[in-house]
Motif scaffolding. Structure first.
Motif, PDB file in Angstrom:
ATOM      1  N   PHE A 125      47.795  41.785  61.308  1.00  0.00           N
ATOM      2  CA  PHE A 125      47.482  41.288  62.652  1.00  0.00           C
ATOM      3  C   PHE A 125      46.808  42.322  63.564  1.00  0.00           C
ATOM      4  O   PHE A 125      46.011  41.976  64.412  1.00  0.00           O
ATOM      5  N   ARG A 163      50.233  32.789  61.044  1.00  0.00           N
ATOM      6  CA  ARG A 163      48.857  32.280  60.968  1.00  0.00           C
ATOM      7  C   ARG A 163      48.145  32.872  59.759  1.00  0.00           C
ATOM      8  O   ARG A 163      47.257  32.258  59.189  1.00  0.00           O
ATOM      9  N   LYS A 207      48.914  30.768  56.838  1.00  0.00           N
ATOM     10  CA  LYS A 207      48.046  29.587  56.773  1.00  0.00           C
ATOM     11  C   LYS A 207      46.742  29.989  56.070  1.00  0.00           C
ATOM     12  O   LYS A 207      46.240  29.290  55.186  1.00  0.00           O
ATOM     13  N   SER A 267      54.758  30.253  57.578  1.00  0.00           N
ATOM     14  CA  SER A 267      53.392  29.836  57.964  1.00  0.00           C
ATOM     15  C   SER A 267      53.382  28.610  58.860  1.00  0.00           C
ATOM     16  O   SER A 267      52.432  28.389  59.609  1.00  0.00           O
ATOM     17  N   GLU A 271      53.251  25.171  61.034  1.00  0.00           N
ATOM     18  CA  GLU A 271      52.243  24.124  61.257  1.00  0.00           C
ATOM     19  C   GLU A 271      50.857  24.590  60.785  1.00  0.00           C
ATOM     20  O   GLU A 271      50.457  25.720  61.051  1.00  0.00           O
ATOM     21  N   GLU A 316      56.396  22.945  66.295  1.00  0.00           N
ATOM     22  CA  GLU A 316      54.969  22.912  66.623  1.00  0.00           C
ATOM     23  C   GLU A 316      54.300  21.708  65.958  1.00  0.00           C
ATOM     24  O   GLU A 316      54.552  21.431  64.779  1.00  0.00           O
ATOM     25  N   ILE A 367      49.162  22.980  68.246  1.00  0.00           N
ATOM     26  CA  ILE A 367      48.361  24.037  67.602  1.00  0.00           C
ATOM     27  C   ILE A 367      46.889  23.902  67.981  1.00  0.00           C
ATOM     28  O   ILE A 367      46.202  24.897  68.227  1.00  0.00           O
ATOM     29  N   PHE A 382      45.286  26.929  69.982  1.00  0.00           N
ATOM     30  CA  PHE A 382      44.349  27.636  69.092  1.00  0.00           C
ATOM     31  C   PHE A 382      43.238  26.673  68.655  1.00  0.00           C
ATOM     32  O   PHE A 382      43.170  26.288  67.487  1.00  0.00           O
ATOM     33  N   TRP A 390      41.219  27.389  65.316  1.00  0.00           N
ATOM     34  CA  TRP A 390      41.797  27.621  63.982  1.00  0.00           C
ATOM     35  C   TRP A 390      41.353  26.578  62.958  1.00  0.00           C
ATOM     36  O   TRP A 390      41.286  26.856  61.769  1.00  0.00           O
ATOM     37  N   TRP A 407      60.297  26.587  65.458  1.00  0.00           N
ATOM     38  CA  TRP A 407      58.902  26.265  65.822  1.00  0.00           C
ATOM     39  C   TRP A 407      58.072  25.998  64.557  1.00  0.00           C
ATOM     40  O   TRP A 407      57.211  25.140  64.535  1.00  0.00           O
ATOM     41  N   HIS A 437      61.399  34.554  63.365  1.00  0.00           N
ATOM     42  CA  HIS A 437      60.023  34.514  62.869  1.00  0.00           C
ATOM     43  C   HIS A 437      59.518  35.943  62.638  1.00  0.00           C
ATOM     44  O   HIS A 437      59.297  36.683  63.591  1.00  0.00           O
TER      45      HIS A 437
HETATM   46  C1  GCU Z   1      52.052  30.866  67.151  1.00  0.00           C
HETATM   47  C2  GCU Z   1      51.533  29.607  66.522  1.00  0.00           C
HETATM   48  C3  GCU Z   1      51.948  29.490  65.070  1.00  0.00           C
HETATM   49  C4  GCU Z   1      51.606  30.757  64.332  1.00  0.00           C
HETATM   50  C5  GCU Z   1      52.176  31.948  65.049  1.00  0.00           C
HETATM   51  C6  GCU Z   1      51.799  33.294  64.454  1.00  0.00           C
HETATM   52  O1  GCU Z   1      53.439  30.791  67.293  1.00  0.00           O
HETATM   53  O2  GCU Z   1      51.958  28.521  67.284  1.00  0.00           O
HETATM   54  O3  GCU Z   1      51.313  28.385  64.467  1.00  0.00           O
HETATM   55  O4  GCU Z   1      52.029  30.681  63.006  1.00  0.00           O
HETATM   56  O5  GCU Z   1      51.705  31.968  66.376  1.00  0.00           O
HETATM   57  O6  GCU Z   1      50.774  33.442  63.834  1.00  0.00           O
HETATM   58  O7  GCU Z   1      52.547  34.252  64.691  1.00  0.00           O
END
Ligand code: GCU
Length: 428
Positions: free
Chosen positions: A143, A268, A271, A291, A293, A305, A310, A314, A317, A358, A409
């Motif tokens: 990140f 994210r 994902k 991961s 939603e 979520e 989302i 975002f 995305w 979430w 998370h």
């Molecule tokens: C937010 C988002 C999520 C995602 C997360 C992240 O919470 O709503 O969909 O997975 O950020 O990437 O930390």
């Protein structure tokens, strides 16, 4: 002067857009009640759009899998570039005695010489010293920049945009204070001691993560060369595409076993890892960590979520078409169990966290479980159980494993230990 003006207006714009979208999303109600989940039907992985029942690998590979890929491209993540572009790999640093001699640390720059303003991907790699033969690897985007994963002060500081939650950043730009800020998420030493290589790059190198980030990312700068307009794909698509470019480097690196690359992603980036694993079958295994939603969680459950949340926070995305399902997930022709099925027959690990409602842990479990028929087509074993396992007790003895960990998370040492064990079982 001009340059600093450009940077401040860029970051002010990114800031305003990000905050605006976040505030808007906060007005959308969130459901955390199982009883309030709408009735929903999941598309059957083994029934083709023309009604044909899929009962063999051939029909899966030549009919059903391509049509599922097509559905995700059209309705969710966008297309992937069909064109390839010249890629150049340059090793910019080699440190033979990293981690007290346990590893060789390398920094590789992946560039695209035909496109003058294209971003570069800066890959940080650790190779275990003294390994016999080619080694398996964990690959994942990070990140906040490569410098965030280790206290090593000689790692290149990322120059790419990082989201607001990255620590040690000023106006979304890394400072020295960001070093090691996410080291607890990357237990490199443990992985090296277990015989794995580790490769990572900053996702911001590929596309800055805000709604206009595409302009300076891969989608905006390489549209012509890749034969794809920015709106035809998505930020998640761009991050996934970048993972494949790192895979190109791995494939031609003698020290690494390109058949044993476990792609891992948190949140994210989970994902992005799943979409990369679907679109590029060279990844030998995919690990989705929280991961949620748009990743491993079922959208039609509308728990935690939702598609609407989302797409509001975002908007970049996914493709525009995904927004047409904001109020109507029943009309979505796919759900995320189909995305997970695209990983088959390769091993798949999906992990949730108990306090991460979430991301809908149960929705992640149910999606994982629903891939079993596809694994079985290949003679592999999916998740056998229909009950969610107790916390901190991974389930699945075949090619698919799932756990829900205590805590929030995050990607923790516990999560990594389970991934190591899974990889060792499947790739002894
Ligand atoms: C937010 C988002 C999520 C995602 C997360 C992240 O919470 O709503 O969909 O997975 O950020 O990437 O930390």
């Amino acid at each position: 002067m001009k340059k600093s003006f450009f940077y401040s207006s860029f970051f002010i714009k990114a800031f305003l857009l990000t905050v605006g979208h976040r505030l808007l999303a906060q007005t959308i109600p969130v459901n955390y009640d199982e009883v309030a989940i709408p009735a929903y039907t999941l598309p059957d992985p083994l029934t083709a759009l023309n009604g044909k029942k899929i009962s063999n690998i051939n029909d899966w590979q030549n009919l059903r899998r391509p049509e599922i890929m097509q559905l995700f491209a059209e309705h969710v993540y966008g297309k992937m570039p069909a064109k390839t572009v010249a890629t150049h790999f340059e090793t910019t640093s080699t440190t033979p005695n990293a981690l007290n001699g346990l590893a060789t640390r390398q920094e590789i720059t992946i560039s695209f010489p035909e496109v003058s303003n294209a971003p570069r991907i800066y890959v940080l790699v650790y190779l275990p010293n003294g390994a016999v033969g080619k080694v398996p690897a964990f690959l994942g985007l990070n990140f906040c920049g490569n410098q965030c994963i280790s206290p090593d002060s000689t790692i290149r500081l990322s120059g790419s945009y990082a989201p607001d939650f990255c620590r040690g950043f000023v106006k979304n730009q890394a400072t020295e204070a960001s070093r090691a800020s996410q080291a607890d998420r990357w237990p490199v030493e443990m992985l090296i001691k277990q015989g794995f290589a580790v490769a990572t790059a900053h996702y911001g190198d590929l596309e800055p993560d805000f709604s206009e980030g595409w302009k300076t990312g891969i989608r905006g700068t390489m549209a012509e060369e890749l034969g794809l307009q920015p709106a035809e794909w998505s930020a998640i698509g761009a991050w996934a595409w970048g993972l494949s470019r790192i895979m190109d480097w791995i494939v031609q690196t003698p020290a690494l076993n390109a058949k044993e690359v476990a792609l891992v992603g948190h949140s994210r980036l989970g994902k992005a890892a799943l979409w990369a694993g679907a679109t590029d079958q060279r990844f030998g295994m995919v690990i989705s960590n929280n991961s949620g939603e748009g990743g491993a969680a079922l959208a039609k459950r509308e728990f935690g979520e939702t598609v609407k949340h989302i797409n509001t926070t975002f908007p970049h995305w996914f493709v525009e078409k995904f927004k047409t399902y904001n109020q109507n997930t029943a009309a979505l022709p796919v759900d995320q169990h189909l995305l997970l099925s695209l990983i088959a027959p390769r091993p798949l690990y999906v992990a949730s966290a108990q306090d991460d409602r979430w991301a809908d842990p149960k929705g992640e479990f149910l999606a994982t479980q629903a891939t079993a028929p596809v694994y079985e087509l290949y003679g592999k074993t999916g998740l056998k159980t229909s009950e969610m396992p107790p916390v901190d007790q991974p389930t699945g003895n075949g090619s698919v494993r799932y756990h829900i960990r205590t805590g929030k998370h995050d990607i923790t040492r516990y999560d990594w230990e389970q991934y190591v064990q899974f990889v060792k079982e499947l790739w002894p």
